[in-house]
Design a protein around this motif. Structure first.
Motif, PDB file in Angstrom:
ATOM      1  N   LYS A 172       3.250  -1.205  -1.872  1.00 50.25           N
ATOM      2  CA  LYS A 172       3.367  -2.484  -0.986  1.00 50.25           C
ATOM      3  C   LYS A 172       2.065  -3.281  -0.887  1.00 50.25           C
ATOM      4  O   LYS A 172       0.998  -2.943  -0.917  1.00 50.25           O
ATOM      5  CB  LYS A 172       3.783  -1.980   0.226  1.00 50.25           C
ATOM      6  CG  LYS A 172       5.034  -1.256   0.481  1.00 50.25           C
ATOM      7  CD  LYS A 172       5.282  -1.025   1.880  1.00 50.25           C
ATOM      8  CE  LYS A 172       6.643  -0.463   2.059  1.00 50.25           C
ATOM      9  NZ  LYS A 172       7.045  -0.220   3.482  1.00 50.25           N
ATOM     10  N   LEU A 173       2.425  -4.379  -0.713  1.00 50.64           N
ATOM     11  CA  LEU A 173       1.470  -5.529  -0.452  1.00 50.64           C
ATOM     12  C   LEU A 173       0.922  -5.470   0.965  1.00 50.64           C
ATOM     13  O   LEU A 173       1.683  -4.846   1.774  1.00 50.64           O
ATOM     14  CB  LEU A 173       1.909  -7.071  -0.741  1.00 50.64           C
ATOM     15  CG  LEU A 173       2.515  -7.258  -2.143  1.00 50.64           C
ATOM     16  CD1 LEU A 173       3.327  -8.843  -1.943  1.00 50.64           C
ATOM     17  CD2 LEU A 173       1.520  -7.351  -3.045  1.00 50.64           C
ATOM     18  N   LEU A 174      -0.273  -6.000   1.219  1.00 50.89           N
ATOM     19  CA  LEU A 174      -0.714  -5.958   2.384  1.00 50.89           C
ATOM     20  C   LEU A 174       0.304  -6.658   3.630  1.00 50.89           C
ATOM     21  O   LEU A 174       0.728  -6.247   4.649  1.00 50.89           O
ATOM     22  CB  LEU A 174      -2.284  -6.605   2.647  1.00 50.89           C
ATOM     23  CG  LEU A 174      -3.035  -5.752   2.043  1.00 50.89           C
ATOM     24  CD1 LEU A 174      -4.412  -6.510   1.867  1.00 50.89           C
ATOM     25  CD2 LEU A 174      -3.405  -4.130   2.603  1.00 50.89           C
ATOM     26  N   SER A 175       0.741  -7.809   2.926  1.00 52.64           N
ATOM     27  CA  SER A 175       1.588  -8.644   3.848  1.00 52.64           C
ATOM     28  C   SER A 175       2.959  -7.960   4.259  1.00 52.64           C
ATOM     29  O   SER A 175       3.793  -8.419   4.999  1.00 52.64           O
ATOM     30  CB  SER A 175       2.064  -9.925   3.121  1.00 52.64           C
ATOM     31  OG  SER A 175       2.577  -9.843   1.915  1.00 52.64           O
ATOM     32  N   GLY A 177       2.990  -4.507   4.876  1.00 56.41           N
ATOM     33  CA  GLY A 177       2.801  -3.461   5.561  1.00 56.41           C
ATOM     34  C   GLY A 177       2.035  -2.255   4.808  1.00 56.41           C
ATOM     35  O   GLY A 177       2.347  -1.246   5.138  1.00 56.41           O
ATOM     36  N   ALA A 178       1.442  -2.506   3.892  1.00 55.98           N
ATOM     37  CA  ALA A 178       0.835  -1.478   2.816  1.00 55.98           C
ATOM     38  C   ALA A 178       0.042  -0.560   3.971  1.00 55.98           C
ATOM     39  O   ALA A 178      -0.812  -1.021   4.800  1.00 55.98           O
ATOM     40  CB  ALA A 178      -0.218  -1.969   1.748  1.00 55.98           C
ATOM     41  N   VAL A 179       0.152   0.732   3.477  1.00 56.88           N
ATOM     42  CA  VAL A 179      -0.392   1.724   4.409  1.00 56.88           C
ATOM     43  C   VAL A 179      -1.873   1.646   3.973  1.00 56.88           C
ATOM     44  O   VAL A 179      -2.386   2.130   2.883  1.00 56.88           O
ATOM     45  CB  VAL A 179       0.145   3.328   4.227  1.00 56.88           C
ATOM     46  CG1 VAL A 179      -0.902   4.236   4.846  1.00 56.88           C
ATOM     47  CG2 VAL A 179       1.532   3.295   4.604  1.00 56.88           C
ATOM     48  N   THR A 180      -2.746   1.376   5.140  1.00 56.78           N
ATOM     49  CA  THR A 180      -4.427   1.151   4.591  1.00 56.78           C
ATOM     50  C   THR A 180      -5.223   2.393   5.471  1.00 56.78           C
ATOM     51  O   THR A 180      -6.498   2.168   5.174  1.00 56.78           O
ATOM     52  CB  THR A 180      -4.669  -0.182   5.346  1.00 56.78           C
ATOM     53  OG1 THR A 180      -4.518  -0.261   6.533  1.00 56.78           O
ATOM     54  CG2 THR A 180      -3.890  -1.371   4.443  1.00 56.78           C
ATOM     55  N   GLU A 181      -4.549   3.279   6.084  1.00 60.31           N
ATOM     56  CA  GLU A 181      -5.265   4.303   6.480  1.00 60.31           C
ATOM     57  C   GLU A 181      -4.742   5.603   6.609  1.00 60.31           C
ATOM     58  O   GLU A 181      -3.473   5.589   6.345  1.00 60.31           O
ATOM     59  CB  GLU A 181      -5.754   3.781   7.999  1.00 60.31           C
ATOM     60  CG  GLU A 181      -6.443   2.730   8.296  1.00 60.31           C
ATOM     61  CD  GLU A 181      -6.798   2.262   9.745  1.00 60.31           C
ATOM     62  OE1 GLU A 181      -6.483   3.213  10.642  1.00 60.31           O
ATOM     63  OE2 GLU A 181      -6.865   1.086  10.110  1.00 60.31           O
TER      64      GLU A 181
END
Length: 181
Positions: A172-175, A177-181
């Motif tokens: 997913k893109l950051l916009s 809701g990409a999982v970043t943690e």
């Protein structure tokens, strides 16, 4: 070895100090003591080899989270790649910033990737081969990823991506809701 820091704390570029004579050359590619002195994680639990048929092949952007975050030492042993890493450390003042480095068989340079950094590379030549030492054994369920073409990251890929896995293309893109943690 010559270990150089970058604008992002914990990221280092490792250049070889080659000793040459009539036979060729010799260089140390890794030294636990020098890595520790530079504040880098020297543990090597696993070594990986990736070979790529065509220029324009992208692998990444992957990172691992608790309980098995990985530090990596990445080196191109045949051909050339562009390696990009993105700071994913929670609370980091450089979170979502990147470092891009060209690693080639000719420059023999390596990139030290700290834990909690998304890592990916793009092959610049056909037949590129990459070796990387990893501080943790692969642990299913801890891998996360970012889209290589996320406009919020604006990663400066050197050539167009022509080959990518379905998994890497589907992060997913950051916009979104990409999982970043």
């Amino acid at each position: 070895m010559k270990i150089s820091t970058t604008h992002i704390e914990g990221v280092a570029i490792v250049d070889l100090e080659v000793r040459e004579d009539s036979r060729g050359g010799f260089a140390r590619t890794f030294c636990r003591e020098e890595f520790e002195q530079a504040g880098l994680i020297p543990a090597v639990e696993q070594c990986n080899l990736s070979f790529n048929h065509k220029a324009g092949t992208l692998r990444g952007m992957h990172f691992q989270v608790d309980p098995a975050p990985e530090a990596k030492l990445v080196r191109c042993t045949r051909g050339a790649i562009q390696d990009i890493i993105v700071d994913m450390r929670p609370g980091s003042p450089t979170r979502l910033q990147h470092v891009a480095v060209e690693l080639t068989a000719d420059n023999r340079r390596a990139l030290y990737v700290p834990p909690y950094f998304a890592h990916g590379y793009l092959t610049l030549t056909d037949g590129a081969e990459v070796v990387y030492q990893v501080s943790q054994s692969y642990t299913p369920g801890t891998e996360r990823g970012l889209r290589y073409d996320d406009p919020d990251l604006a990663l400066p890929w050197a050539v167009p991506v022509t080959t990518i896995s379905e998994k890497d293309e589907s992060w997913k893109l950051l916009s979104e809701g990409a999982v970043t943690e």
